[in-house]
Design a protein around this motif. Structure first.
Motif, PDB file in Angstrom:
ATOM      1  N   ARG A  18      -4.232 -36.842   1.032  1.00 43.63           N
ATOM      2  CA  ARG A  18      -5.456 -36.914   0.227  1.00 43.63           C
ATOM      3  C   ARG A  18      -5.908 -35.527  -0.218  1.00 43.63           C
ATOM      4  NH1 ARG A  18      -9.040 -41.540   3.403  1.00 43.63           N
ATOM      5  NH2 ARG A  18      -7.277 -42.867   3.926  1.00 43.63           N
ATOM      6  N   HIS A  19      -5.771 -34.556   0.687  1.00 41.00           N
ATOM      7  CA  HIS A  19      -6.122 -33.178   0.315  1.00 41.00           C
ATOM      8  C   HIS A  19      -5.148 -32.655  -0.739  1.00 41.00           C
ATOM      9  CE1 HIS A  19      -9.340 -32.319   3.197  1.00 41.00           C
ATOM     10  NE2 HIS A  19      -8.664 -33.027   4.077  1.00 41.00           N
ATOM     11  N   ALA A  20      -3.857 -32.971  -0.575  1.00 43.13           N
ATOM     12  CA  ALA A  20      -2.847 -32.505  -1.525  1.00 43.13           C
ATOM     13  C   ALA A  20      -3.078 -33.108  -2.908  1.00 43.13           C
ATOM     14  CB  ALA A  20      -1.453 -32.855  -1.022  1.00 43.13           C
ATOM     15  N   TYR A  21      -3.438 -34.379  -2.944  1.00 43.37           N
ATOM     16  CA  TYR A  21      -3.682 -35.043  -4.231  1.00 43.37           C
ATOM     17  C   TYR A  21      -4.828 -34.356  -4.975  1.00 43.37           C
ATOM     18  CZ  TYR A  21      -5.057 -38.515  -7.674  1.00 43.37           C
ATOM     19  OH  TYR A  21      -5.400 -39.138  -8.837  1.00 43.37           O
ATOM     20  N   ARG A  22      -5.920 -34.070  -4.264  1.00 44.79           N
ATOM     21  CA  ARG A  22      -7.059 -33.400  -4.898  1.00 44.79           C
ATOM     22  C   ARG A  22      -6.686 -31.990  -5.354  1.00 44.79           C
ATOM     23  NH1 ARG A  22     -10.028 -36.338  -0.865  1.00 44.79           N
ATOM     24  NH2 ARG A  22      -9.829 -34.627   0.617  1.00 44.79           N
ATOM     25  N   TYR A  23      -5.957 -31.279  -4.507  1.00 46.75           N
ATOM     26  CA  TYR A  23      -5.607 -29.887  -4.800  1.00 46.75           C
ATOM     27  C   TYR A  23      -4.740 -29.792  -6.061  1.00 46.75           C
ATOM     28  CZ  TYR A  23      -3.528 -25.245  -4.150  1.00 46.75           C
ATOM     29  OH  TYR A  23      -3.101 -23.950  -4.348  1.00 46.75           O
ATOM     30  N   PHE A  24      -3.656 -30.557  -6.102  1.00 46.81           N
ATOM     31  CA  PHE A  24      -2.731 -30.448  -7.232  1.00 46.81           C
ATOM     32  C   PHE A  24      -3.310 -31.055  -8.507  1.00 46.81           C
ATOM     33  CE2 PHE A  24       0.199 -29.771  -3.678  1.00 46.81           C
ATOM     34  CZ  PHE A  24       0.896 -28.661  -4.149  1.00 46.81           C
ATOM     35  N   SER A  25      -4.193 -32.042  -8.364  1.00 48.98           N
ATOM     36  CA  SER A  25      -4.850 -32.609  -9.544  1.00 48.98           C
ATOM     37  C   SER A  25      -5.735 -31.563 -10.205  1.00 48.98           C
ATOM     38  CB  SER A  25      -5.680 -33.834  -9.160  1.00 48.98           C
ATOM     39  OG  SER A  25      -4.859 -34.891  -8.705  1.00 48.98           O
ATOM     40  N   LYS A  26      -6.427 -30.738  -9.394  1.00 46.55           N
ATOM     41  CA  LYS A  26      -7.294 -29.689  -9.940  1.00 46.55           C
ATOM     42  C   LYS A  26      -6.500 -28.619 -10.684  1.00 46.55           C
ATOM     43  CE  LYS A  26     -11.078 -30.161  -6.598  1.00 46.55           C
ATOM     44  NZ  LYS A  26     -11.804 -29.522  -5.467  1.00 46.55           N
ATOM     45  N   LEU A  27      -5.204 -28.502 -10.378  1.00 49.46           N
ATOM     46  CA  LEU A  27      -4.359 -27.523 -11.068  1.00 49.46           C
ATOM     47  C   LEU A  27      -3.942 -28.010 -12.454  1.00 49.46           C
ATOM     48  CD1 LEU A  27      -1.952 -26.337  -8.204  1.00 49.46           C
ATOM     49  CD2 LEU A  27      -3.989 -25.178  -9.083  1.00 49.46           C
ATOM     50  N   GLY A  28      -4.248 -29.278 -12.758  1.00 46.44           N
ATOM     51  CA  GLY A  28      -3.880 -29.818 -14.053  1.00 46.44           C
ATOM     52  C   GLY A  28      -2.472 -30.369 -14.110  1.00 46.44           C
TER      53      GLY A  28
END
Length: 302
Positions: A18-28
């Protein structure tokens, strides 16, 4: 990593996922979260469901998504559960990973894949058997990943994280203690924390720092290498409880229920990660505060 690059995250509904999904989504990036079942706390229109122990489903997943990067987080990560259901750990950690790597070889061999190892992997040079089924499964998973990378010329990297902590649905010791403290705070149980071995020492790292390290490895990591991801600091469980006492002001007793063999872990050498410009940024105390905030919010929602 290109801004619109496609990254597949397996086990996206897990603690780290869940943390990885949020992190990489914010990178575009074009993030595709993969779940083992249809139940998911992540609301993503492009989420996919795949049973990694089904070879056909795995192949169809890779054929449909054709990722440029894979962050492989799915698997069993509990020593206790591995004793109860050892074949489940073997099946998902070893067979599931094998199906994933073979599908990548056949369909997108240029994909850069990061496999998550474990601090509990067994040292095969010791000529002894792994101490539990979980350790066996993670040891064999890493061995297969190394072999597939070398034999099949795949771009595979292995990251070996220490004990990850932080807000979220974790079964780690810091989260278990945090939940108990919130129960005490709400007067739902006796103000007693029971620990098997107070001198047991571990390297604790915030999961958000770990995900940042995974990003660096997917971008700059060297094929075929193993990287240690940790804080570089060992803390005893007694120290953890003392920090919790300081930040909660909760008056609770500490009881050592039984003396068992220590689970002390050696300090992870982090030279390779620091060479790539990574260092943990979130203080241990802040991680525990965030765990408590998450547990309070979870208790409120319930």
């Amino acid at each position: 990593m290109k801004k619109d690059a496609c990254i597949l995250i397996t086990g996206a509904n897990g603690f780290t996922g869940r943390h990885a999904y949020r992190y990489f989504s914010k990178l575009g990036l074009n993030v595709i979260p993969m779940f083992q079942t249809h139940t998911s706390a992540i609301h993503a229109t492009n989420g996919v469901v795949c049973n990694l122990t089904n070879k056909t489903e795995v192949r169809n997943l890779i054929k449909r998504t054709r990722p440029e990067y894979v962050l492989h987080l799915a698997g069993h990560n509990s020593v206790l559960e591995s004793w109860k259901n050892p074949l489940d750990s073997i099946e998902i950690n070893i067979i599931g990973t094998s199906y994933l790597l073979e599908a990548l070889r056949q369909i997108v061999p240029s994909c850069k894949t990061l496999i998550l190892g474990s601090a509990l992997q067994h040292d095969l040079t010791k000529k002894t058997i792994p101490p539990n089924p979980y350790s066996l499964s993670k040891t064999m998973q890493a061995l297969i990943a190394d072999a597939w990378g070398e034999l099949m010329d795949l771009n595979i990297i292995i990251a070996k994280p220490s004990n990850l902590i932080g807000p979220g649905n974790s079964t780690g010791i810091c989260s278990l203690i945090g939940k108990k403290l919130i129960d005490i705070e709400k007067q739902q149980c006796e103000p007693i924390i029971e620990i098997n071995n107070l001198q047991d020492t571990r390297d604790f790292l915030d999961v958000r720092d770990a995900v940042a390290a995974y990003h660096i490895l997917l971008r700059d990591g060297e094929t075929g290498k193993h990287y240690n991801i940790g804080s570089g600091i060992k803390r005893s469980l007694l120290e953890v409880l003392k920090v919790y006492k300081e930040i909660t002001r909760i008056d609770f007793q500490i009881q050592e229920t039984k003396k068992i063999k220590s689970n002390d872990q050696s300090i992870l050498e982090l030279h390779d990660m620091r060479k790539h410009g990574w260092d943990p940024k979130i203080p241990f105390t802040d991680s525990l505060k965030d765990i408590l905030d998450y547990m309070r919010m979870s208790a409120y929602i319930q």
